[in-house]
Design a protein around this motif. Structure first.
Motif, PDB file in Angstrom:
ATOM      1  N   HIS A   1       0.847  -1.186   0.000  1.00 54.36           N
ATOM      2  CA  HIS A   1       0.000   0.000   0.000  1.00 54.36           C
ATOM      3  C   HIS A   1       0.888   1.244   0.000  1.00 54.36           C
ATOM      4  O   HIS A   1       1.859   1.322   0.757  1.00 54.36           O
TER       5      HIS A   1
ATOM      6  N   ILE B   1      -2.188   0.547  -4.804  1.00 54.21           N
ATOM      7  CA  ILE B   1      -1.876  -0.842  -4.472  1.00 54.21           C
ATOM      8  C   ILE B   1      -0.926  -1.301  -5.570  1.00 54.21           C
ATOM      9  O   ILE B   1      -1.333  -1.469  -6.721  1.00 54.21           O
TER      10      ILE B   1
ATOM     11  N   ASP C   1      -3.266  -5.921   7.177  1.00 56.11           N
ATOM     12  CA  ASP C   1      -3.670  -5.171   5.994  1.00 56.11           C
ATOM     13  C   ASP C   1      -4.681  -6.034   5.238  1.00 56.11           C
ATOM     14  O   ASP C   1      -4.428  -7.216   4.972  1.00 56.11           O
TER      15      ASP C   1
ATOM     16  N   ILE D   1      -7.326  -6.212   1.848  1.00 55.39           N
ATOM     17  CA  ILE D   1      -7.765  -5.660   0.564  1.00 55.39           C
ATOM     18  C   ILE D   1      -8.893  -6.542   0.047  1.00 55.39           C
ATOM     19  O   ILE D   1      -8.679  -7.719  -0.253  1.00 55.39           O
TER      20      ILE D   1
ATOM     21  N   THR E   1     -10.454  -1.056   1.273  1.00 57.51           N
ATOM     22  CA  THR E   1      -9.407  -1.290   2.270  1.00 57.51           C
ATOM     23  C   THR E   1      -9.641  -0.589   3.600  1.00 57.51           C
ATOM     24  O   THR E   1      -8.935  -0.875   4.562  1.00 57.51           O
TER      25      THR E   1
ATOM     26  N   GLN F   1     -10.677   0.106   7.121  1.00 56.61           N
ATOM     27  CA  GLN F   1     -11.140  -0.702   8.243  1.00 56.61           C
ATOM     28  C   GLN F   1     -11.854   0.172   9.276  1.00 56.61           C
ATOM     29  O   GLN F   1     -11.432   1.285   9.564  1.00 56.61           O
TER      30      GLN F   1
ATOM     31  N   ILE G   1     -15.258  -3.614   6.966  1.00 56.10           N
ATOM     32  CA  ILE G   1     -14.612  -2.949   5.839  1.00 56.10           C
ATOM     33  C   ILE G   1     -15.643  -2.019   5.183  1.00 56.10           C
ATOM     34  O   ILE G   1     -16.745  -2.456   4.829  1.00 56.10           O
TER      35      ILE G   1
END
Length: 279
Positions: free
Chosen positions: A104, A113, A217, A219, A229, A231, A245
């Motif tokens: 990231h 990304i 992490d 995705i 992505t 959170q 998410i």
């Protein structure tokens, strides 16, 4: 939420010189094409001869120059995912592209990304018929620093007999496979998932390796061109982790029923990728 778009991020150079944007290369080297180069890096094709079923192990090697990045399959706020097309007349078809674990990158509101170091994308190919194989591929990637340059090249190679040993090519392909995320396991998996009725959040329950204290992490990739992505309220309790998410806007009239999304979870040195099925 990240929606992949052509909106402003850096200055996107859509028209560049013939040297930088479209570089046809061919090679007499049997298992590696010549390097195609532009100002941000270079790329080439590597392959082994077909097995008895016509399956070909291959890969696209991409080497960004220092300070440049190239993109994962869902690039972020705005970017160019890799695209590979095999000429139909070559008698070779592209079955799948695999992607090593990305990173990231954040620059203000911009989220990428991507990869900032050499990366090799494993390719699964199939050759029709028997005899010598010539692969004629068109590769198109984005490569970015202060500007983004579409990088396109024709990559060609002829494959020699399968009975020959090609240790250099085999080593490249094995190293690429080793960098792929692993499938779920007993100590690293998504144990439950649920979409909220308003489709604004996706709840995930995970089991994570080790006894870490930081959030992994995550995705989530949904419809093509969408990656998520952000959170919300993640809580880690030893090897378990619960988090929402943020999903936000999806394509108009998108029906999630029966769909499968993907999720990549990176926890320390380990990475796991799996699918999420929605009823």
């Amino acid at each position: 939420m990240m929606i992949i778009s052509s909106g402003p991020r850096r200055l996107l150079i859509a028209v560049v010189s013939a040297v930088a944007a479209l570089v046809p290369f061919s090679s007499t080297h049997a298992e590696m094409s010549a390097w195609a180069e532009n100002e941000g890096g270079r790329m080439r094709l590597v392959a082994l001869a077909p097995d008895t079923g016509g399956k070909i192990r291959a890969a696209l090697q991409i080497e960004p120059k220092p300070g440049w990045i190239t993109y994962w399959k869902e690039p972020g706020n705005s970017g160019i995912p890799p695209q590979i097309t095999i000429a139909a007349e070559s008698g070779v078809t592209l079955d799948a592209i695999a992607y090593p674990v990305p990173k990231h990158f954040f620059n203000g509101a911009i989220e990428d990304i991507a990869y900032d170091a050499p990366v090799t994308l494993p390719l699964s190919l199939t050759a029709a018929g028997k005899g010598p194989v010539t692969i004629d591929a068109a590769a198109f990637i984005g490569i970015c620093k202060d500007i983004c340059i579409p990088f396109q090249a024709n990559l060609q190679l002829k494959l020699g007999p399968a009975i020959q040993s090609h240790p250099q090519e085999e080593a490249i392909l094995q190293a690429a496979d080793a960098r792929l995320p692993k499938p779920p396991s007993q100590d690293f998996d998504v144990t439950a998932h649920a979409m909220s009725p308003d489709r604004k959040t996706l709840s995930l329950d995970l089991v994570l390796p080790g006894e870490g204290k930081t959030a992994p992490d995550i995705i989530v990739t949904g419809p093509s061109g969408y990656a998520f992505t952000k959170q919300i309220g993640g809580k880690r309790d030893g090897a378990t982790f619960k988090v929402d998410i943020a999903i936000g806007k999806l394509p108009k009239d998108y029906d999630i029923a029966g769909k499968q999304w993907s999720v990549l979870v990176i926890d320390g040195e380990r990475a796991m990728e799996t699918t999420l099925a929605f009823q």
